[in-house]
Each structure stands twice: as structure tokens, then as C-alpha cells.
Motif scaffolding. Structure first.
Motif, PDB file in Angstrom:
ATOM      1  N   PHE A  72       0.918  -1.120  -0.036  1.00  0.00           N
ATOM      2  CA  PHE A  72       0.006  -0.124  -0.224  1.00  0.00           C
ATOM      3  C   PHE A  72       0.979   1.145  -0.094  1.00  0.00           C
ATOM      4  O   PHE A  72       1.916   1.263   0.885  1.00  0.00           O
ATOM      5  N   LEU A  73       0.895   2.170  -1.029  1.00  0.00           N
ATOM      6  CA  LEU A  73       1.809   3.462  -1.166  1.00  0.00           C
ATOM      7  C   LEU A  73       1.710   4.213   0.307  1.00  0.00           C
ATOM      8  O   LEU A  73       0.716   3.897   0.977  1.00  0.00           O
ATOM      9  N   ARG A  74       2.690   4.973   0.384  1.00  0.00           N
ATOM     10  CA  ARG A  74       2.753   5.919   1.388  1.00  0.00           C
ATOM     11  C   ARG A  74       1.278   6.577   1.692  1.00  0.00           C
ATOM     12  O   ARG A  74       0.868   7.183   0.863  1.00  0.00           O
ATOM     13  N   GLY A  75       0.798   6.493   2.867  1.00  0.00           N
ATOM     14  CA  GLY A  75      -0.429   7.471   2.897  1.00  0.00           C
ATOM     15  C   GLY A  75      -1.520   6.617   2.933  1.00  0.00           C
ATOM     16  O   GLY A  75      -2.703   6.996   3.039  1.00  0.00           O
ATOM     17  N   TYR A  76      -1.463   5.591   2.117  1.00  0.00           N
ATOM     18  CA  TYR A  76      -2.898   4.415   1.707  1.00  0.00           C
ATOM     19  C   TYR A  76      -2.939   3.598   2.908  1.00  0.00           C
ATOM     20  O   TYR A  76      -2.224   2.632   2.885  1.00  0.00           O
ATOM     21  N   ALA A  77      -3.931   3.570   3.705  1.00  0.00           N
ATOM     22  CA  ALA A  77      -4.136   2.664   4.865  1.00  0.00           C
ATOM     23  C   ALA A  77      -4.191   1.314   4.397  1.00  0.00           C
ATOM     24  O   ALA A  77      -4.623   0.937   3.422  1.00  0.00           O
ATOM     25  N   PRO A  78      -3.572   0.435   5.415  1.00  0.00           N
ATOM     26  CA  PRO A  78      -3.023   0.521   6.616  1.00  0.00           C
ATOM     27  C   PRO A  78      -1.708   1.000   6.509  1.00  0.00           C
ATOM     28  O   PRO A  78      -0.837   1.179   7.504  1.00  0.00           O
ATOM     29  N   SER A 172     -12.224  18.583   1.108  1.00  0.00           N
ATOM     30  CA  SER A 172     -13.746  18.648   1.562  1.00  0.00           C
ATOM     31  C   SER A 172     -14.665  18.443   0.530  1.00  0.00           C
ATOM     32  O   SER A 172     -15.712  17.819   0.572  1.00  0.00           O
ATOM     33  N   ARG A 173     -14.077  18.550  -0.686  1.00  0.00           N
ATOM     34  CA  ARG A 173     -15.035  18.170  -1.919  1.00  0.00           C
ATOM     35  C   ARG A 173     -15.039  16.786  -2.179  1.00  0.00           C
ATOM     36  O   ARG A 173     -15.933  16.465  -3.038  1.00  0.00           O
ATOM     37  N   VAL A 174     -13.808  16.180  -2.192  1.00  0.00           N
ATOM     38  CA  VAL A 174     -13.669  14.814  -2.695  1.00  0.00           C
ATOM     39  C   VAL A 174     -13.831  13.875  -1.507  1.00  0.00           C
ATOM     40  O   VAL A 174     -14.477  12.711  -1.826  1.00  0.00           O
ATOM     41  N   ASN A 175     -13.424  14.210  -0.306  1.00  0.00           N
ATOM     42  CA  ASN A 175     -13.769  13.100   0.534  1.00  0.00           C
ATOM     43  C   ASN A 175     -15.111  13.234   1.473  1.00  0.00           C
ATOM     44  O   ASN A 175     -15.108  13.555   2.581  1.00  0.00           O
ATOM     45  N   THR A 176     -15.945  13.057   0.659  1.00  0.00           N
ATOM     46  CA  THR A 176     -17.640  13.216   0.905  1.00  0.00           C
ATOM     47  C   THR A 176     -18.255  11.574   1.237  1.00  0.00           C
ATOM     48  O   THR A 176     -17.572  10.787   0.724  1.00  0.00           O
ATOM     49  N   GLU A 177     -19.179  11.586   1.993  1.00  0.00           N
ATOM     50  CA  GLU A 177     -19.825  10.383   1.974  1.00  0.00           C
ATOM     51  C   GLU A 177     -19.975   9.491   0.735  1.00  0.00           C
ATOM     52  O   GLU A 177     -20.387   9.950  -0.201  1.00  0.00           O
ATOM     53  N   GLY A 178     -19.613   8.402   0.920  1.00  0.00           N
ATOM     54  CA  GLY A 178     -19.624   7.305  -0.275  1.00  0.00           C
ATOM     55  C   GLY A 178     -18.641   7.534  -1.377  1.00  0.00           C
ATOM     56  O   GLY A 178     -18.497   6.783  -2.103  1.00  0.00           O
ATOM     57  N   LEU A 179     -17.804   8.456  -1.152  1.00  0.00           N
ATOM     58  CA  LEU A 179     -16.818   8.720  -1.876  1.00  0.00           C
ATOM     59  C   LEU A 179     -16.998   8.792  -3.447  1.00  0.00           C
ATOM     60  O   LEU A 179     -16.398   7.743  -4.320  1.00  0.00           O
ATOM     61  N   PRO A 180     -17.814   9.393  -3.858  1.00  0.00           N
ATOM     62  CA  PRO A 180     -18.510   9.283  -5.494  1.00  0.00           C
ATOM     63  C   PRO A 180     -17.225   9.713  -6.606  1.00  0.00           C
ATOM     64  O   PRO A 180     -17.359   9.181  -7.703  1.00  0.00           O
ATOM     65  N   TRP A 181     -16.134  10.367  -5.975  1.00  0.00           N
ATOM     66  CA  TRP A 181     -15.013  10.410  -6.889  1.00  0.00           C
ATOM     67  C   TRP A 181     -14.523   9.147  -7.305  1.00  0.00           C
ATOM     68  O   TRP A 181     -13.940   9.155  -8.262  1.00  0.00           O
ATOM     69  N   VAL A 182     -14.391   8.201  -6.349  1.00  0.00           N
ATOM     70  CA  VAL A 182     -13.837   6.963  -6.548  1.00  0.00           C
ATOM     71  C   VAL A 182     -14.502   6.238  -7.691  1.00  0.00           C
ATOM     72  O   VAL A 182     -14.000   5.704  -8.807  1.00  0.00           O
ATOM     73  N   ASP A 183     -15.988   6.445  -7.501  1.00  0.00           N
ATOM     74  CA  ASP A 183     -16.847   5.640  -8.618  1.00  0.00           C
ATOM     75  C   ASP A 183     -16.696   6.476  -9.871  1.00  0.00           C
ATOM     76  O   ASP A 183     -16.478   6.095 -10.811  1.00  0.00           O
ATOM     77  N   TYR A 184     -16.530   7.644  -9.795  1.00  0.00           N
ATOM     78  CA  TYR A 184     -16.517   8.638 -11.238  1.00  0.00           C
ATOM     79  C   TYR A 184     -15.198   8.153 -11.946  1.00  0.00           C
ATOM     80  O   TYR A 184     -15.250   8.022 -13.187  1.00  0.00           O
ATOM     81  N   LEU A 185     -14.022   8.257 -11.261  1.00  0.00           N
ATOM     82  CA  LEU A 185     -12.774   8.162 -11.835  1.00  0.00           C
ATOM     83  C   LEU A 185     -12.717   6.506 -12.482  1.00  0.00           C
ATOM     84  O   LEU A 185     -12.251   6.379 -13.443  1.00  0.00           O
ATOM     85  N   TRP A 186     -13.060   5.512 -11.697  1.00  0.00           N
ATOM     86  CA  TRP A 186     -13.246   4.385 -12.030  1.00  0.00           C
ATOM     87  C   TRP A 186     -14.008   4.037 -13.341  1.00  0.00           C
ATOM     88  O   TRP A 186     -13.543   3.393 -14.411  1.00  0.00           O
ATOM     89  N   LYS A 187     -15.149   4.600 -13.465  1.00  0.00           N
ATOM     90  CA  LYS A 187     -16.124   4.719 -14.783  1.00  0.00           C
ATOM     91  C   LYS A 187     -15.590   5.455 -15.775  1.00  0.00           C
ATOM     92  O   LYS A 187     -15.540   5.059 -16.997  1.00  0.00           O
ATOM     93  N   SER A 201     -13.442  -2.447  -1.543  1.00  0.00           N
ATOM     94  CA  SER A 201     -12.082  -2.158  -0.791  1.00  0.00           C
ATOM     95  C   SER A 201     -11.309  -0.707  -0.961  1.00  0.00           C
ATOM     96  O   SER A 201     -10.639  -0.571   0.006  1.00  0.00           O
ATOM     97  N   VAL A 202     -11.362  -0.280  -2.287  1.00  0.00           N
ATOM     98  CA  VAL A 202     -10.502   1.014  -2.673  1.00  0.00           C
ATOM     99  C   VAL A 202     -11.244   1.971  -1.490  1.00  0.00           C
ATOM    100  O   VAL A 202     -10.293   2.774  -0.879  1.00  0.00           O
ATOM    101  N   LYS A 203     -12.494   2.084  -1.491  1.00  0.00           N
ATOM    102  CA  LYS A 203     -13.087   2.980  -0.708  1.00  0.00           C
ATOM    103  C   LYS A 203     -12.684   2.847   0.786  1.00  0.00           C
ATOM    104  O   LYS A 203     -12.598   3.771   1.510  1.00  0.00           O
ATOM    105  N   GLU A 204     -12.566   1.734   1.326  1.00  0.00           N
ATOM    106  CA  GLU A 204     -12.271   1.393   2.719  1.00  0.00           C
ATOM    107  C   GLU A 204     -11.003   1.867   2.885  1.00  0.00           C
ATOM    108  O   GLU A 204     -10.612   2.458   3.975  1.00  0.00           O
ATOM    109  N   THR A 205     -10.101   1.614   2.019  1.00  0.00           N
ATOM    110  CA  THR A 205      -8.592   2.367   2.035  1.00  0.00           C
ATOM    111  C   THR A 205      -8.796   3.800   2.267  1.00  0.00           C
ATOM    112  O   THR A 205      -7.964   4.420   3.302  1.00  0.00           O
ATOM    113  N   LEU A 206      -9.247   4.285   1.526  1.00  0.00           N
ATOM    114  CA  LEU A 206      -9.332   5.940   1.416  1.00  0.00           C
ATOM    115  C   LEU A 206     -10.027   6.588   2.543  1.00  0.00           C
ATOM    116  O   LEU A 206     -10.021   7.610   2.567  1.00  0.00           O
ATOM    117  N   SER A 207     -10.920   5.514   2.973  1.00  0.00           N
ATOM    118  CA  SER A 207     -11.986   6.313   3.923  1.00  0.00           C
ATOM    119  C   SER A 207     -11.395   6.284   5.402  1.00  0.00           C
ATOM    120  O   SER A 207     -11.692   6.935   6.512  1.00  0.00           O
TER     121      SER A 207
END
Length: 298
Positions: A72-78, A172-187, A201-207
Motif C-alpha cells: 500500500f503506497l505511502r499514506g494509503y491505509a494501512p 472537503s469536496r472529494v472526501n465526502t460520504e460514499g466517495l463518489p469521486w472514486v466511482d467517477y474516476l473508475w467509470k 475495498s478501495v473506498k475502505e482504504t481511502l476512508s
């Protein structure tokens, strides 16, 4: 100083699954997945992603007699949030160099990566070539290609996220409930790929607290690195580049070629997008395996 840890954390994987372990490297406590035993192969992920993106590759390489590792890259939990606050490409390259030193028995490894993971490889190839036996870089812009395309409107449009993610208050605009930016970029980046379980799993890491903020700082680190000057040395390590023809990085393949003075090959995969190793798992895994067997035989 680097130290190796063999401790794993729950849930402990079975013999046919990766095990989660930790190691100290370049001043950061890295989490990594490990499977198999033998020559070391390291797989480096990008954004928005995590180490589990290489689940298929870990299994195949373990079955083939390799010790396959995906940090997991630096800053990416765990993995820990780095105390130095650095996320520039040179630091990513030093992370990879330190991981190889900490995890290998002989100070060397084969490496494969994409996106930010590919950026780490580019830098390590330039500054620590003796640590890398052979490399595969997928869908990653090299700094020389970024600079070459910097005045192209089409290029700037395709990498709008690089600029947006550096705007004040963007977390504050990206790290919102449900992390819609993750879905958007993958799509947006791999519209033909459907992998809901992995995206969860990605959302769990970035949450995890601080992880999204850390991931976004990579973009400012890239811009700062380009402004201050990044190593663009000739590269002699056997390197394969793989680009999806439909990906926004595809145009970056050509400017890199003159930098390679050792064995080099580029493969353009038609109708493939950003996450090539997931879109064409079997094909891409086979290409990586063949490259390593040819240029870094056991």
C-alpha cells in the motif's frame, strides 16, 4: 535504516491467499500483501486504488515460484501517513528503493506498477537502477512526456484531475460520504470494467483517517517535482511499457523511448483503458511474466 517485519495482522490469509505484513522503509511503516516464496516481485498500485488491485497477479506469480509483494503506497491505509509530508516522485522512487532493500535477500527485485506506482518505478529506474532486475510500467506518464505535452489543450483536458486535486479546499469536496469521486474516476478511466467488490475495498482504504488527504497530495508533489526538476536519466534496466490505446496516458509512450538504452519494448493494447491489469488480467499478467522470465531468469 530499514528493518523487515514478518508479523501479519488479522484477518490472517490462508496458504492460497495473500498475507498482510508490515515493514519499515524510507521512514514509513508500509503495509504490504505477500504471497508465495522465491525471487522477489513487487507490484505498485496507483489512484484511486490499493494493493488488492494485484490479487490476480500475486496468485499467478506465487504459483510460478515467486515471492509476490504488493505494498500500500505511502499514506494509503494501512500504510502510515508519512511524517515528512512528502509525496513527490523522487520520494516515491526512494520508497520503492527502500522497500526492495528491506524485503529482498540480495538487494534486488523485479517490479511492476501503474499510475503512481509506475511513477515510483520511473524514478527508481533513474536513481537506483541496480536495485531493479527488470521492470514493467503500465499506463503511467513519465515526467518528460508530461512536459512535452504541457501546452496541448487535449492533454490538459485529459488530466483535469491533476489540477483539480491541487485546488485549495479540494479534500472537503472529494472526501465526502460514499466517495463518489472514486466511482467517477473508475467509470471514466475504465468504463468497460465492473469490479464492485474491489472498488468497495478501495473506498475502505481511502476512508481511513488521513488517507484521502495523503492521496490527493501526490498531485501537488508531482507539480512541485516537475517545477524543481526531476531526474530524467538514461535507463538501462530491461523495461516493458504497456499502455491501453484508450487511456489518457497512451500518448505518453512515444516520448519515453529515447531514454532507454537497454532492452526496451512498448506494447499498446487496443480497446484497453487505464486499469489494464484488471481489464485484461490474463493477458497483462502473461506479458509481465514473460518479460521477467526473459530478462531476469531465476
Amino acid at each position: 535504516m530499514t528493518t523487515r517485519s514478518t508479523a501479519s495482522t488479522a484477518p490472517k490469509a490462508s496458504g492460497s491467499e495473500p498475507t498482510l505484513k508490515y515493514v519499515q522503509a524510507n521512514g514509513v511503516r508500509f503495509a504490504y500483501l505477500e504471497q508465495g516464496a522465491g525471487p522477489l516481485v513487487i507490484f505498485m498500485h496507483g489512484f484511486p486504488d490499493n494493493a488488492w488491485t494485484y490479487r490476480k497477479q500475486l496468485q499467478v506469480f506465487a504459483d510460478a515460484g515467486y515471492r509476490a509483494v504488493s505494498p500500500f503506497l505511502r499514506g494509503y491505509a494501512p500504510t502510515a501517513i508519512p511524517a515528512d509530508g512528502r509525496f513527490d516522485p523522487v520520494t516515491l522512487g526512494k520508497d520503492l528503493e527502500a522497500l526492495i532493500a528491506a524485503l529482498s535477500d540480495d538487494g534486488q527485485a523485479c517490479v511492476a506498477g501503474m499510475d503512481w506506482g509506475g511513477t515510483a518505478i520511473w524514478q527508481a529506474l533513474a536513481t537506483a537502477p541496480s536495485a531493479i532486475k527488470a521492470a514493467v510500467v503500465m499506463n503511467t506518464a513519465h515526467p518528460i512526456a508530461i512536459v512535452k505535452n504541457w501546452q496541448s489543450p487535449d492533454h490538459i483536458r485529459s488530466i483535469f484531475h491533476v489540477f483539480y486535486f491541487q485546488m485549495p479546499g479540494v479534500e472537503s469536496r472529494v472526501n465526502t460520504e460514499g466517495l463518489p469521486w472514486v466511482d467517477y474516476l473508475w467509470k471514466l478511466w475504465s468504463p468497460t470494467l465492473k469490479n464492485d467488490e474491489h472498488i468497495r475495498s478501495v473506498k475502505e482504504t481511502l476512508s481511513s483517517p488521513g488517507s484521502m488527504a495523503a492521496a490527493l497530495k501526490y498531485y501537488g508533489g508531482l507539480s512541485d517535482g516537475i517545477r524543481s526538476g526531476l531526474p530524467m536519466n538514461e535507463m538501462h534496466t530491461p523495461t516493458l511499457t504497456i499502455y491501453g490505446s484508450s487511456d489518457f496516458t497512451a500518448k505518453h509512450a512515444e516520448p519515453v523511448k529515447p531514454l532507454f538504452k537497454g532492452p526496451y519494448k512498448n506494447i499498446m493494447l487496443p480497446d484497453v483503458w487505464h486499469f489494464a491489469h484488471l481489464e485484461r488480467e490474463t493477458e497483462v499478467t502473461g506479458l509481465i511474466m514473460d518479460w521477467f522470465k526473459t530478462h531476469a531468469p531465476n
